[in-house]
Each structure stands twice: as C-alpha cells, then as structure tokens.
Design an enzyme around this catalytic site. Sequence first.
Site, PDB file in Angstrom:
ATOM      1  N   ASP A 187     -25.907 -40.820 -13.414  1.00  0.00           N
ATOM      2  CA  ASP A 187     -27.023 -41.725 -13.138  1.00  0.00           C
ATOM      3  C   ASP A 187     -28.013 -41.745 -14.297  1.00  0.00           C
ATOM      4  OD1 ASP A 187     -28.945 -43.278 -11.922  1.00  0.00           O
ATOM      5  OD2 ASP A 187     -29.458 -41.818 -10.368  1.00  0.00           O
TER       6      ASP A 187
ATOM      7  N   HIS B 269     -30.523 -41.504  -3.172  1.00  0.00           N
ATOM      8  CA  HIS B 269     -30.892 -40.482  -4.149  1.00  0.00           C
ATOM      9  C   HIS B 269     -32.371 -40.161  -3.969  1.00  0.00           C
ATOM     10  CE1 HIS B 269     -31.381 -39.619  -8.791  1.00  0.00           C
ATOM     11  NE2 HIS B 269     -31.552 -38.528  -8.058  1.00  0.00           N
TER      12      HIS B 269
ATOM     13  N   MET C 294     -38.426 -42.454  -4.703  1.00  0.00           N
ATOM     14  CA  MET C 294     -39.314 -41.643  -5.558  1.00  0.00           C
ATOM     15  C   MET C 294     -40.671 -41.487  -4.895  1.00  0.00           C
ATOM     16  SD  MET C 294     -38.594 -43.491  -9.192  1.00  0.00           S
ATOM     17  CE  MET C 294     -36.937 -43.766  -9.792  1.00  0.00           C
TER      18      MET C 294
ATOM     19  N   MET D  50     -35.546 -38.526  -4.972  1.00  0.00           N
ATOM     20  CA  MET D  50     -36.322 -37.872  -6.028  1.00  0.00           C
ATOM     21  C   MET D  50     -37.682 -37.542  -5.436  1.00  0.00           C
ATOM     22  SD  MET D  50     -34.990 -40.303  -9.092  1.00  0.00           S
ATOM     23  CE  MET D  50     -34.449 -41.522  -7.922  1.00  0.00           C
TER      24      MET D  50
ATOM     25  N   ASP E 231     -32.722 -45.514  -4.943  1.00  0.00           N
ATOM     26  CA  ASP E 231     -33.566 -44.494  -5.581  1.00  0.00           C
ATOM     27  C   ASP E 231     -34.911 -44.370  -4.884  1.00  0.00           C
ATOM     28  OD1 ASP E 231     -32.000 -43.558  -7.864  1.00  0.00           O
ATOM     29  OD2 ASP E 231     -32.117 -45.642  -8.537  1.00  0.00           O
TER      30      ASP E 231
ATOM     31  N   MET F 109     -27.879 -36.162 -13.650  1.00  0.00           N
ATOM     32  CA  MET F 109     -28.833 -37.106 -14.245  1.00  0.00           C
ATOM     33  C   MET F 109     -28.570 -37.182 -15.751  1.00  0.00           C
ATOM     34  SD  MET F 109     -30.723 -38.466 -11.895  1.00  0.00           S
ATOM     35  CE  MET F 109     -31.532 -39.484 -13.117  1.00  0.00           C
TER      36      MET F 109
ATOM     37  N   HIS G  76     -26.690 -47.937  -4.694  1.00  0.00           N
ATOM     38  CA  HIS G  76     -27.438 -46.735  -5.052  1.00  0.00           C
ATOM     39  C   HIS G  76     -28.927 -46.997  -4.811  1.00  0.00           C
ATOM     40  CE1 HIS G  76     -28.034 -42.885  -7.115  1.00  0.00           C
ATOM     41  NE2 HIS G  76     -29.065 -43.443  -7.721  1.00  0.00           N
TER      42      HIS G  76
ATOM     43  N   SER H 149     -27.795 -49.762  -9.014  1.00  0.00           N
ATOM     44  CA  SER H 149     -29.064 -49.213  -8.526  1.00  0.00           C
ATOM     45  C   SER H 149     -30.031 -50.333  -8.172  1.00  0.00           C
ATOM     46  CB  SER H 149     -29.697 -48.304  -9.576  1.00  0.00           C
ATOM     47  OG  SER H 149     -31.019 -48.016  -9.180  1.00  0.00           O
TER      48      SER H 149
HETATM   49  C1  DX5 Z   1     -33.618 -42.939 -12.416  1.00  0.00           C
HETATM   50  C2  DX5 Z   1     -32.793 -43.398 -11.236  1.00  0.00           C
HETATM   51  C3  DX5 Z   1     -31.636 -44.242 -11.628  1.00  0.00           C
HETATM   52  C4  DX5 Z   1     -32.016 -45.533 -12.294  1.00  0.00           C
HETATM   53  C5  DX5 Z   1     -30.927 -45.893 -13.241  1.00  0.00           C
HETATM   54  O1  DX5 Z   1     -34.569 -42.040 -12.004  1.00  0.00           O
HETATM   55  O2  DX5 Z   1     -32.285 -42.301 -10.517  1.00  0.00           O
HETATM   56  O3  DX5 Z   1     -30.772 -44.500 -10.533  1.00  0.00           O
HETATM   57  O4  DX5 Z   1     -32.231 -46.579 -11.387  1.00  0.00           O
HETATM   58  O5  DX5 Z   1     -31.348 -46.996 -13.951  1.00  0.00           O
HETATM   59  P1  DX5 Z   1     -30.717 -47.364 -15.359  1.00  0.00           P
HETATM   60  O6  DX5 Z   1     -29.269 -47.675 -15.130  1.00  0.00           O
HETATM   61  O7  DX5 Z   1     -31.530 -48.556 -15.754  1.00  0.00           O
HETATM   62  O8  DX5 Z   1     -30.918 -46.187 -16.268  1.00  0.00           O
HETATM   63 ZN    ZN Z   2     -30.587 -42.632  -8.930  1.00  0.00          ZN
END
Ligand code: DX5
Ligand code: ZN
Length: 217
Positions: A176, A67, A38, A69, A36, A138, A34, A9
């Site tokens: 994840d 991903h 947000m 969010m 993320d 998740m 990956h 990630s």
């Molecule tokens: C959390 C993200 C994850 C995050 C995982 O909301 O979707 O992808 O980056 O990070 P770690 O491996 O540190 O939990």
């Molecule tokens: Zn993620």
Amino acid sequence: MMSHLIAPSILAADFANLQQDIEMINNSEADWFHIDVMDGVFVPNISFGVPVLKAIKRHAKKILDVHLMIVDPDRYIQDFKNAGADIYTVHYEACTHLHRTIQAIKEAGMQAGVSLNPHTPIAVLEDSIQDLDLVLIMSVNPGFGGQKFIENTYKKVIQLRDLIDKSGSKAVIEIDGGVNAENCPKLVTAGADVLVAGSFVFKSDNPMETIAKLKKG
Ligand code: DX5
Ligand code: ZN
C-alpha cells in the site's frame, strides 16, 4: 499460486461523486475496495469512518478491505463489522496487545490483517503470522495518498514471503502506497498478492483501463 489482486483506494476517489467511482470499480477488473480510515492521531490526516463505509457498502459489489490508521482499533471492530467490512487491518504500531486484537477481529467474523509502517521490521510478526489472514506492508508513511514509493519495500516483501512459507501461514501480502505500473510487476515477482493503488488509478485519464493494466502487470 493465484494471480495478484488489485484493490483501488477510495481515498483518491471523488467524495462528491462516490457512487460513480464505486460503480467504476464494480465494473472494472479490480478485486477489492480498499478503505483508508484515518483518525488524525495515529496519522496526521483525517479521512472518514463508519458512516461512509455504510454508504459504500450499499453500492459496492466486491470485498471491503478496511485499513485502520487509528489508535485503539479494538474499539471499532464491531462497528466496522456491522457497516460491512470483510477485512479489518490494524497497525502493528497501534496495538499493545496484538494477539488479543487479532482474536477479537476473527471472533467478530472478519478476516484479520496487520499493517507495518516502513520503519517496522518484518521480524516483529514472527509470533503472529500463523494467526493472520493478511499482512499489509506500507510502502509509504501512512496518512496521505500520492506519495513516493519507498524502494526498501521489495526487501520486506521477500522477507515476509519467506516467513509465510516457513511458518505455513495462509496470510496474503498486500502492498500500500505509491503503487504504479512500473513497481507493480516487480512487487508481484517479489511475492506480493494484493496491490493497493489510489492516485495511480483515480488520477489517470481512464481509471478502468489503468486497473486492467495493473491487473496484467
Ligand atoms: C496511505 C493509504 C493508502 C493510500 C494509497 O496512508 O493507506 O491506501 O490511499 O494512495 P496512493 O496509491 O496514492 O499512494
Ligand atoms: Zn491503505
């Protein structure tokens, strides 16, 4: 059965030296990037969006697994496709018309994924599973890296594997949040196909070796 895939990630990378971390992933045994995204509404945190994905795409030599969010992920399907996304994963909890969203992702030429928050049961996917390329479970509450893995995840992986096998769906199972060398082999045994790892990779002394370790696990 294919061996499991590792998706580091980018959220845990050094944003001031992103190219260096991208090259590390290119040269490692990692399978996917990956990404993320947000929005500060669906989750309490804001990360980055389309311009950063475009910059990543210029250097990344592997699949871009995005991903979302965010609320109303339908609005950005074409933007992320244009920026280079290969997989577009939306949250079940953010979609009022999930079937329509999945079709729109596929029509845009991306693989369609759906993510479930820790409190959302696998059973909600019963009528969508045949249409999906990926289900992301998740294993922490979304919004932040570095959180503790939720043990109830194993049960959900087993239930999802069962649902996929019974329905004949080709969806892969991605996990994840809080993934490390201890839970990685257990998740694979339970039926996981793709493991996302942020902090465990980037906060380690040797990220490339850590990726190799997760790949073996
Ligand atoms: C959390 C993200 C994850 C995050 C995982 O909301 O979707 O992808 O980056 O990070 P770690 O491996 O540190 O939990
Ligand atoms: Zn993620």
